[in-house]
Enzyme design. Structure first.
Site, PDB file in Angstrom:
ATOM      1  N   SER A 263       0.825  -1.215   0.000  1.00 32.11           N
ATOM      2  CA  SER A 263       0.000   0.000   0.000  1.00 32.11           C
ATOM      3  C   SER A 263       0.855   1.260   0.000  1.00 32.11           C
ATOM      4  O   SER A 263       2.017   1.257   0.422  1.00 32.11           O
ATOM      5  CB  SER A 263      -0.913   0.021   1.227  1.00 32.11           C
ATOM      6  OG  SER A 263      -1.681  -1.157   1.303  1.00 32.11           O
TER       7      SER A 263
HETATM    8  N1  SAH Z   1      -0.514  -5.112   3.999  1.00 35.90           N
HETATM    9  C1  SAH Z   1       0.249  -5.395   2.798  1.00 35.90           C
HETATM   10  C2  SAH Z   1      -0.451  -4.976   1.531  1.00 35.90           C
HETATM   11  C3  SAH Z   1      -1.361  -5.995   1.171  1.00 35.90           C
HETATM   12  S1  SAH Z   1      -2.152  -6.064  -0.391  1.00 35.90           S
HETATM   13  C4  SAH Z   1       1.621  -4.781   2.837  1.00 35.90           C
HETATM   14  O1  SAH Z   1       1.942  -4.045   3.771  1.00 35.90           O
HETATM   15  O2  SAH Z   1       2.399  -5.052   1.908  1.00 35.90           O
HETATM   16  C5  SAH Z   1      -3.452  -7.116   0.196  1.00 35.90           C
HETATM   17  C6  SAH Z   1      -3.056  -8.526   0.510  1.00 35.90           C
HETATM   18  O3  SAH Z   1      -4.218  -9.183   1.016  1.00 35.90           O
HETATM   19  C7  SAH Z   1      -2.595  -9.326  -0.695  1.00 35.90           C
HETATM   20  O4  SAH Z   1      -1.342  -9.871  -0.446  1.00 35.90           O
HETATM   21  C8  SAH Z   1      -3.666 -10.413  -0.830  1.00 35.90           C
HETATM   22  O5  SAH Z   1      -3.157 -11.633  -1.304  1.00 35.90           O
HETATM   23  C9  SAH Z   1      -4.171 -10.514   0.600  1.00 35.90           C
HETATM   24  N2  SAH Z   1      -5.511 -11.101   0.750  1.00 35.90           N
HETATM   25  C10 SAH Z   1      -6.578 -11.004  -0.075  1.00 35.90           C
HETATM   26  N3  SAH Z   1      -7.632 -11.675   0.434  1.00 35.90           N
HETATM   27  C11 SAH Z   1      -7.215 -12.213   1.603  1.00 35.90           C
HETATM   28  C12 SAH Z   1      -7.854 -13.030   2.616  1.00 35.90           C
HETATM   29  N4  SAH Z   1      -9.113 -13.447   2.500  1.00 35.90           N
HETATM   30  N5  SAH Z   1      -7.124 -13.380   3.694  1.00 35.90           N
HETATM   31  C13 SAH Z   1      -5.834 -12.988   3.832  1.00 35.90           C
HETATM   32  N6  SAH Z   1      -5.181 -12.219   2.919  1.00 35.90           N
HETATM   33  C14 SAH Z   1      -5.863 -11.846   1.828  1.00 35.90           C
END
Ligand code: SAH
Length: 243
Positions: A93
């Protein structure tokens, strides 16, 4: 004479320069990132009800080496105030959004926090600087494993990583003082509300994959009721479910 003295001064300075850790090469970039985050915080204050970040959040952002959470070829852009690709179609993000979500979670030293969507692990590391323990869950195994290895290498002993569907939370570790969700579902997952402590905060983007999403702050009061407010329009990758 003049030249010789200059040379001597230079010579004396060399051992010092060698002692500067490699990571400090990014210190100036991190400071620039902080100024841009603070400008965004001020620009959105009417909507978020926050015109400055809490000190512990600022300290965390100043400390976590964001360049380690992106691929080496993106390291030079790591402190730009924008999201970057991390593979598997996912993104780390934008720094302002990480800062805002961390601040809205009101992290305290004694807190236990759940993050849904580990991704690169950066948000988990920022939270870990502020609280006692972070649980972070990722649905894409390759991302979860990579983040786990990096967080271990960086010495984050207070972060536990898990692979699975974060829609369901982490019941074994519940309840949490705060839950930060970094992928967007189209409704508020009830398991996450259930796993909040009374007085706890759920920070979550909610909306459709194609339309807009709102970053919501959901507070659970002491009697278990929830109060919801919208902090900001946002755009996150969708929260996916295990099939
Ligand atoms: N917080 C992260 C950014 C994440 S992008 C950082 O600091 O880099 C969002 C992430 O959520 C992705 O990696 C995606 O694979 C994950 N995601 C999507 N659906 C999800 C779920 N149901 N449970 C856990 N993770 C999930």
């Amino acid at each position: 004479m003049f030249t010789r003295r200059r040379l001597l001064a230079l010579g004396a300075a060399l051992p010092l320069a060698q002692r500067v850790p490699a990571q400090d090469a990014y210190a100036a970039a991190r400071e620039r990132m902080l100024r841009e985050i603070e400008a965004d915080v001020r620009a959105t204050a009417r909507s978020t009800h926050r015109d400055r970040l809490a000190d512990n959040v600022l300290v965390a952002l100043r400390k976590v080496p964001r360049h380690r959470f992106v691929a080496p070829e993106l390291a030079a852009a790591a402190y730009d105030n924008r999201p970057l690709p991390i593979g598997e179609g996912q993104t780390i993000s934008q720094p302002f959004i990480v800062a805002l979500m961390t601040d809205l979670a009101q992290p305290k030293k004694t807190d236990r926090v759940l993050e849904v969507g580990t991704g690169s692990g950066y948000q988990a590391a920022v939270l870990a600087e502020c609280v006692e323990h972070v649980y972070t869950i990722e649905i894409v195994p390759a991302l979860g494993r990579r983040a786990a290895a990096l967080l271990k290498e960086l010495g984050y002993a207070n972060i536990e990583t898990g692979i699975g569907d974060g829609y369901l939370g982490w019941p074994e570790a519940a309840p949490f003082d705060a839950i930060v969700v970094t992928a967007a579902p189209d409704h508020i997952p009830q398991p996450l509300v259930d796993q909040l402590k009374p007085g706890g905060r759920l920070i979550i983007p909610v909306g459709s994959r194609f339309g807009g999403q709102d970053l919501l702050v959901i507070e659970k009061s002491a009697d278990g009721r929830t109060i919801k407010r919208t902090a900001l329009p946002v755009r996150f990758v969708p929260l996916t479910r295990e099939r």
